[in-house]
Design a protein around this motif. Sequence first.
Motif, PDB file in Angstrom:
ATOM      1  N   ALA A 184       0.823  -1.206   0.000  1.00 28.02           N
ATOM      2  CA  ALA A 184       0.000   0.000   0.000  1.00 28.02           C
ATOM      3  C   ALA A 184       0.854   1.251   0.000  1.00 28.02           C
ATOM      4  CB  ALA A 184      -0.935  -0.004   1.206  1.00 28.02           C
ATOM      5  N   ARG A 208       1.873   2.400  -3.230  1.00 30.34           N
ATOM      6  CA  ARG A 208       0.773   2.885  -4.062  1.00 30.34           C
ATOM      7  C   ARG A 208       0.191   4.199  -3.526  1.00 30.34           C
ATOM      8  NH1 ARG A 208      -1.233  -1.778  -6.955  1.00 30.34           N
ATOM      9  NH2 ARG A 208      -3.273  -0.836  -7.203  1.00 30.34           N
ATOM     10  N   ARG A 210      -1.378   6.639  -5.879  1.00 25.29           N
ATOM     11  CA  ARG A 210      -2.462   6.173  -6.732  1.00 25.29           C
ATOM     12  C   ARG A 210      -3.745   6.960  -6.481  1.00 25.29           C
ATOM     13  NH1 ARG A 210      -1.842   1.138  -9.219  1.00 25.29           N
ATOM     14  NH2 ARG A 210       0.380   0.739  -9.509  1.00 25.29           N
ATOM     15  N   THR A 225      -7.623   7.270  -5.690  1.00 27.57           N
ATOM     16  CA  THR A 225      -8.691   6.505  -5.040  1.00 27.57           C
ATOM     17  C   THR A 225     -10.031   6.940  -5.631  1.00 27.57           C
ATOM     18  OG1 THR A 225      -8.736   8.150  -3.273  1.00 27.57           O
ATOM     19  CG2 THR A 225      -7.457   6.152  -2.877  1.00 27.57           C
ATOM     20  N   CYS A 264     -11.043   3.887  -2.070  1.00 31.02           N
ATOM     21  CA  CYS A 264     -10.003   2.922  -2.408  1.00 31.02           C
ATOM     22  C   CYS A 264      -9.762   2.982  -3.913  1.00 31.02           C
ATOM     23  CB  CYS A 264     -10.409   1.519  -1.960  1.00 31.02           C
ATOM     24  SG  CYS A 264     -11.966   0.952  -2.704  1.00 31.02           S
ATOM     25  N   GLU A 265      -8.975   2.059  -4.422  1.00 33.59           N
ATOM     26  CA  GLU A 265      -8.601   2.120  -5.837  1.00 33.59           C
ATOM     27  C   GLU A 265      -9.554   1.373  -6.758  1.00 33.59           C
ATOM     28  OE1 GLU A 265      -4.447   1.227  -6.601  1.00 33.59           O
ATOM     29  OE2 GLU A 265      -3.971   1.708  -4.527  1.00 33.59           O
ATOM     30  N   THR A 266     -10.094   0.247  -6.320  1.00 33.50           N
ATOM     31  CA  THR A 266     -10.888  -0.590  -7.226  1.00 33.50           C
ATOM     32  C   THR A 266     -12.285  -0.852  -6.682  1.00 33.50           C
ATOM     33  OG1 THR A 266     -10.163  -2.674  -6.225  1.00 33.50           O
ATOM     34  CG2 THR A 266      -8.779  -1.749  -7.974  1.00 33.50           C
ATOM     35  N   SER A 298      -5.976  -0.994   4.554  1.00 32.48           N
ATOM     36  CA  SER A 298      -5.174  -0.746   3.364  1.00 32.48           C
ATOM     37  C   SER A 298      -4.082  -1.805   3.228  1.00 32.48           C
ATOM     38  CB  SER A 298      -4.546   0.653   3.443  1.00 32.48           C
ATOM     39  OG  SER A 298      -3.714   0.908   2.339  1.00 32.48           O
ATOM     40  N   THR A 332      -5.613  -5.180   1.911  1.00 33.86           N
ATOM     41  CA  THR A 332      -5.989  -5.205   0.497  1.00 33.86           C
ATOM     42  C   THR A 332      -4.844  -4.819  -0.425  1.00 33.86           C
ATOM     43  OG1 THR A 332      -6.721  -2.899   0.512  1.00 33.86           O
ATOM     44  CG2 THR A 332      -8.357  -4.569   1.082  1.00 33.86           C
ATOM     45  N   GLU A 373      -4.232  -1.792  -1.251  1.00 35.21           N
ATOM     46  CA  GLU A 373      -4.665  -0.608  -1.994  1.00 35.21           C
ATOM     47  C   GLU A 373      -4.589   0.636  -1.117  1.00 35.21           C
ATOM     48  OE1 GLU A 373      -7.912  -2.481  -5.130  1.00 35.21           O
ATOM     49  OE2 GLU A 373      -8.406  -0.697  -3.963  1.00 35.21           O
TER      50      GLU A 373
END
Length: 330
Positions: free
Chosen positions: A48, A51, A54, A56, A77-79, A129, A132, A134
């Motif tokens: 995490a 990332r 990244r 969110t 989150c990302e996905t 985080s 996962t 992410e």
Amino acid sequence: MAVNIADIQKLRKMTGAGLADCKKALTEAEGNMDRAVELVRERGLAIAAKRSDRETSNGCVLVKKSNDFAAMIALKCETDFVANGKEFIECTEQILDAAIAAKAKNIEEILGLTLADGKDVATTVKLRSGITGEKMELDGYLFIEGANVEVYNHMNKNILCTMVQTNKPAEEQGHNIAMQVAAMNPVALNEESVTQEVKDAEYKVALEKTKEEQVEKAVTNALKKAGFNVYISESEDHLEEGIRKGEITEAQADEIRKLKKEVAEEKLANLNEQMIQNIAKGRMNKFFKESCLLNQEYIQDSKLTVADYLKQTDKELTVVNFKRFSLRAD
């Protein structure tokens, strides 16, 4: 050492990590469950951290009310795979419950709240985080304090939530207006509550758009009068296309460019300022009608404004506050 499926499933239930990750952690921990939990989280946090830059763009938005305090929050989150997970939604619920219980006023305050397992919210989000892998963050915390608040989770999809407060008890009407807020995304309650900054910006846009339209109209009329094809004359790309197809010559293209420039400059220099201002004011009235909740057409009956709909129930009934948060661009 070999690990059994029961321990793998137990670790998965405790951490939410994948079966393969749980098996690997248990093997390295030689069956020690506490150490395996630490390994899962450490690895996830390392992933995490990498990332952290990244975006969110997914997450879970929830809304709830308790007595005279209503709030909504987004755990991002990302996905969508993670966002739709049972554990992620439950984590968001726990954070929202804690925020409502504490009548929290901002995210900074929420991050310091302690949850039922003894961990604070900041640590909980970090651990989730880590599980996962992410990036996760809290966002969109909004609240309304007071009576007569109705909350709405659009289609129960946890991506768009609203809250509406009326000046009198009106559960049905409050719910309907909460759906209105979700569908029509008003920027303010009424014209008076639109900030002067927004009014000034919108009026500037209205003026510029009106001037552009007047100039464009003059140019179009001049092109037609001169016998030029308006479509071909519309842009440089169209001019070049017309030349390639043999519809106009290079000399005609230059003539079109010159005519457009001269007419546009002349029209812009001789605009009727009073007319421009009147048209711009008309645009502002349209903006207030479309963007102010009480002025909007009521989605269930376009013959009524939202204010009219409320007055059908009680001539004194009105909306005094509303909040809206969406994970999607409107």
